[in-house]
Design a protein around this motif. Structure first.
Motif, PDB file in Angstrom:
ATOM      1  N   TRP A   1       6.951   0.023  -3.991  1.00  0.00           N
ATOM      2  CA  TRP A   1       6.966  -1.292  -4.633  1.00  0.00           C
ATOM      3  C   TRP A   1       8.320  -1.975  -4.522  1.00  0.00           C
ATOM      4  N   ARG A   2       8.310  -3.202  -4.073  1.00  0.00           N
ATOM      5  CA  ARG A   2       9.523  -4.018  -3.977  1.00  0.00           C
ATOM      6  C   ARG A   2       9.342  -5.345  -4.693  1.00  0.00           C
ATOM      7  N   GLY A   3       8.347  -5.420  -5.564  1.00  0.00           N
ATOM      8  CA  GLY A   3       8.048  -6.648  -6.290  1.00  0.00           C
ATOM      9  C   GLY A   3       8.946  -6.822  -7.497  1.00  0.00           C
ATOM     10  N   ALA A   4       8.462  -7.611  -8.424  1.00  0.00           N
ATOM     11  CA  ALA A   4       9.228  -7.952  -9.625  1.00  0.00           C
ATOM     12  C   ALA A   4       9.589  -6.703 -10.425  1.00  0.00           C
ATOM     13  N   ARG A   5      10.660  -6.816 -11.139  1.00  0.00           N
ATOM     14  CA  ARG A   5      11.124  -5.755 -12.038  1.00  0.00           C
ATOM     15  C   ARG A   5      10.539  -5.984 -13.423  1.00  0.00           C
ATOM     16  N   PRO A   6      10.611  -5.004 -14.313  1.00  0.00           N
ATOM     17  CA  PRO A   6      10.026  -5.161 -15.643  1.00  0.00           C
ATOM     18  C   PRO A   6      10.649  -6.324 -16.402  1.00  0.00           C
TER      19      PRO A   6
ATOM     20  N   HIS B   1       0.829  -1.207   0.000  1.00  0.00           N
ATOM     21  CA  HIS B   1       0.000   0.000   0.000  1.00  0.00           C
ATOM     22  C   HIS B   1       0.866   1.262   0.000  1.00  0.00           C
ATOM     23  N   HIS B   2       0.374   2.279  -0.678  1.00  0.00           N
ATOM     24  CA  HIS B   2       0.954   3.624  -0.573  1.00  0.00           C
ATOM     25  C   HIS B   2      -0.114   4.608  -1.041  1.00  0.00           C
ATOM     26  N   GLY B   3      -0.652   5.365  -0.119  1.00  0.00           N
ATOM     27  CA  GLY B   3      -1.699   6.321  -0.470  1.00  0.00           C
ATOM     28  C   GLY B   3      -2.929   5.617  -1.017  1.00  0.00           C
TER      29      GLY B   3
ATOM     30  N   TYR C   1       3.061   6.237 -10.504  1.00  0.00           N
ATOM     31  CA  TYR C   1       4.525   6.333 -10.578  1.00  0.00           C
ATOM     32  C   TYR C   1       5.120   6.473  -9.181  1.00  0.00           C
ATOM     33  N   GLU C   2       4.512   7.333  -8.364  1.00  0.00           N
ATOM     34  CA  GLU C   2       4.983   7.560  -6.993  1.00  0.00           C
ATOM     35  C   GLU C   2       4.891   6.279  -6.162  1.00  0.00           C
TER      36      GLU C   2
END
Length: 129
Positions: free
Chosen positions: A47-52, A8-10, A40-41
Motif C-alpha cells: 500500500w502506498r495510498g493515504a496515511r491514517p 494488489h498483493h496476494g 496487515y501484510e
C-alpha cells in the motif's frame, strides 16, 4: 473505475476513490484471525495510498458467500478486520462512529471493506432536533 486503480498483493486489493478506501479480500474462512495478518501484510508491503487520519469514520463490511452462509460470528469478523486496518485507514478503531457488518450471497466468496471519513454526525443532529 479501471482495474488499474487497484493495488494488489496476494488475496488483497485496495483503492481510494471519492474519499473512500475500499479493501477486498478474496476467499472466505470461518477463522477471523486469518484476516488480520493477511491485510496487515498487504498494507505493510504494497500500500502506498493515504496515511491514517484523525476524525470519525464510517466502516461497512460485507461478507459475500456462495451456497450456504458460513457459520461465523460477524462481530468477531468485524473486530479482526478493524484491527487489521487500524494504523492504515485510521489511527485507532475508537474513531469508528458508524459500523455496518453484513453477510450476503454474492458472485464469489470475499470480504469487502469500505471506509469513509464522516463529515457530519447525522445521528447526533437528528436527536437534537
Amino acid at each position: 473505475m479501471l482495474e488499474d486503480d487497484w493495488t494488489h498483493h496476494g488475496k488483497v486489493r485496495a483503492r481510494e476513490a471519492g474519499g473512500e478506501l475500499t479493501i477486498v479480500v478474496d476467499g472466505l474462512t470461518t477463522q477471523g484471525k486469518y484476516y488480520k495478518p493477511l491485510i496487515y501484510e498487504f498494507f505493510r508491503k504494497a500500500w502506498r495510498g493515504a496515511r491514517p487520519a484523525w476524525g470519525e469514520f464510517s466502516v461497512e463490511i460485507g461478507m459475500e458467500y456462495l451456497g450456504e452462509p458460513p457459520w461465523m460470528d460477524l462481530d468477531n469478523l468485524a473486530k479482526a478486520l478493524l484491527d487489521a486496518i487500524k494504523g492504515y485507514a485510521f489511527h485507532d478503531d475508537a474513531q469508528v462512529a458508524r459500523l455496518l457488518v453484513e453477510r450476503r450471497p454474492g458472485e464469489r466468496e470475499r470480504i469487502i471493506i469500505q471506509v469513509r471519513k464522516l463529515t457530519s454526525n447525522l445521528m447526533r443532529r437528528t436527536l437534537e432536533d
